[in-house]
Motif scaffolding. Structure first.
Motif, PDB file in Angstrom:
ATOM      1  N   LEU A  32       0.826  -1.207   0.000  1.00  0.00           N
ATOM      2  CA  LEU A  32       0.000   0.000   0.000  1.00  0.00           C
ATOM      3  C   LEU A  32       0.862   1.260   0.000  1.00  0.00           C
ATOM      4  O   LEU A  32       0.537   2.243  -0.663  1.00  0.00           O
ATOM      5  CB  LEU A  32      -0.936  -0.007   1.207  1.00  0.00           C
ATOM      6  CG  LEU A  32      -1.998  -1.105   1.219  1.00  0.00           C
ATOM      7  CD1 LEU A  32      -2.792  -1.052   2.515  1.00  0.00           C
ATOM      8  CD2 LEU A  32      -2.906  -0.991   0.027  1.00  0.00           C
ATOM      9  N   LEU A  33       1.971   1.225   0.728  1.00  0.00           N
ATOM     10  CA  LEU A  33       2.895   2.366   0.738  1.00  0.00           C
ATOM     11  C   LEU A  33       3.494   2.567  -0.647  1.00  0.00           C
ATOM     12  O   LEU A  33       3.560   3.696  -1.150  1.00  0.00           O
ATOM     13  CB  LEU A  33       4.000   2.142   1.766  1.00  0.00           C
ATOM     14  CG  LEU A  33       5.107   3.200   1.810  1.00  0.00           C
ATOM     15  CD1 LEU A  33       4.542   4.522   2.263  1.00  0.00           C
ATOM     16  CD2 LEU A  33       6.224   2.743   2.727  1.00  0.00           C
ATOM     17  N   PHE A  34       3.926   1.480  -1.273  1.00  0.00           N
ATOM     18  CA  PHE A  34       4.502   1.575  -2.614  1.00  0.00           C
ATOM     19  C   PHE A  34       3.485   2.142  -3.605  1.00  0.00           C
ATOM     20  O   PHE A  34       3.803   3.041  -4.392  1.00  0.00           O
ATOM     21  CB  PHE A  34       4.987   0.200  -3.076  1.00  0.00           C
ATOM     22  CG  PHE A  34       5.441   0.179  -4.498  1.00  0.00           C
ATOM     23  CD1 PHE A  34       6.658   0.727  -4.860  1.00  0.00           C
ATOM     24  CD2 PHE A  34       4.638  -0.363  -5.485  1.00  0.00           C
ATOM     25  CE1 PHE A  34       7.086   0.727  -6.181  1.00  0.00           C
ATOM     26  CE2 PHE A  34       5.046  -0.372  -6.807  1.00  0.00           C
ATOM     27  CZ  PHE A  34       6.273   0.177  -7.155  1.00  0.00           C
ATOM     28  N   LEU A  35       2.265   1.625  -3.573  1.00  0.00           N
ATOM     29  CA  LEU A  35       1.228   2.112  -4.488  1.00  0.00           C
ATOM     30  C   LEU A  35       0.892   3.579  -4.215  1.00  0.00           C
ATOM     31  O   LEU A  35       0.648   4.344  -5.145  1.00  0.00           O
ATOM     32  CB  LEU A  35      -0.028   1.253  -4.389  1.00  0.00           C
ATOM     33  CG  LEU A  35       0.078  -0.156  -4.936  1.00  0.00           C
ATOM     34  CD1 LEU A  35      -1.207  -0.920  -4.666  1.00  0.00           C
ATOM     35  CD2 LEU A  35       0.406  -0.144  -6.408  1.00  0.00           C
ATOM     36  N   GLY A  36       0.890   3.969  -2.949  1.00  0.00           N
ATOM     37  CA  GLY A  36       0.572   5.347  -2.583  1.00  0.00           C
ATOM     38  C   GLY A  36       1.638   6.337  -3.023  1.00  0.00           C
ATOM     39  O   GLY A  36       1.351   7.520  -3.197  1.00  0.00           O
ATOM     40  N   VAL A  37       2.860   5.882  -3.194  1.00  0.00           N
ATOM     41  CA  VAL A  37       3.942   6.760  -3.666  1.00  0.00           C
ATOM     42  C   VAL A  37       4.094   6.653  -5.178  1.00  0.00           C
ATOM     43  O   VAL A  37       4.239   7.660  -5.872  1.00  0.00           O
ATOM     44  CB  VAL A  37       5.270   6.412  -2.953  1.00  0.00           C
ATOM     45  CG1 VAL A  37       6.426   7.172  -3.565  1.00  0.00           C
ATOM     46  CG2 VAL A  37       5.154   6.699  -1.471  1.00  0.00           C
ATOM     47  N   ALA A  38       4.051   5.439  -5.705  1.00  0.00           N
ATOM     48  CA  ALA A  38       4.330   5.221  -7.126  1.00  0.00           C
ATOM     49  C   ALA A  38       3.208   5.713  -8.029  1.00  0.00           C
ATOM     50  O   ALA A  38       3.479   6.313  -9.082  1.00  0.00           O
ATOM     51  CB  ALA A  38       4.590   3.736  -7.377  1.00  0.00           C
ATOM     52  N   LEU A  39       1.965   5.483  -7.661  1.00  0.00           N
ATOM     53  CA  LEU A  39       0.854   5.855  -8.538  1.00  0.00           C
ATOM     54  C   LEU A  39       0.770   7.363  -8.759  1.00  0.00           C
ATOM     55  O   LEU A  39       0.707   7.806  -9.920  1.00  0.00           O
ATOM     56  CB  LEU A  39      -0.464   5.302  -7.977  1.00  0.00           C
ATOM     57  CG  LEU A  39      -1.657   5.384  -8.898  1.00  0.00           C
ATOM     58  CD1 LEU A  39      -1.403   4.589 -10.172  1.00  0.00           C
ATOM     59  CD2 LEU A  39      -2.896   4.879  -8.200  1.00  0.00           C
TER      60      LEU A  39
END
Length: 59
Positions: A32-39
């Motif tokens: 979720l952290l990765f998606l919240g930064v990458a998207l």
């Protein structure tokens, strides 16, 4: 002597039922952290490239 089966009232799922894949994904805080930064980063980069492409060429 009788054997009693005790049912845990807090656990609605039977123990043999597997956890759904989507729940496993959403339970992962690092994903979720990765998606919240990458998207947002990818969307802003695409938006910036679109804006640069729309700038008219100087004559």
């Amino acid at each position: 002597m009788t054997t009693e089966t005790r049912v845990d009232p807090m656990n609605d799922l039977p123990p043999e039922e597997p956890v759904p894949v989507m729940q496993q994904l959403l339970d992962n805080p690092f994903l979720l952290l990765f998606l919240g930064v990458a998207l947002p980063t990818v969307l802003y980069v695409i938006w910036g490239v679109m804006e640069i492409v729309n700038i008219p060429v100087a004559k």
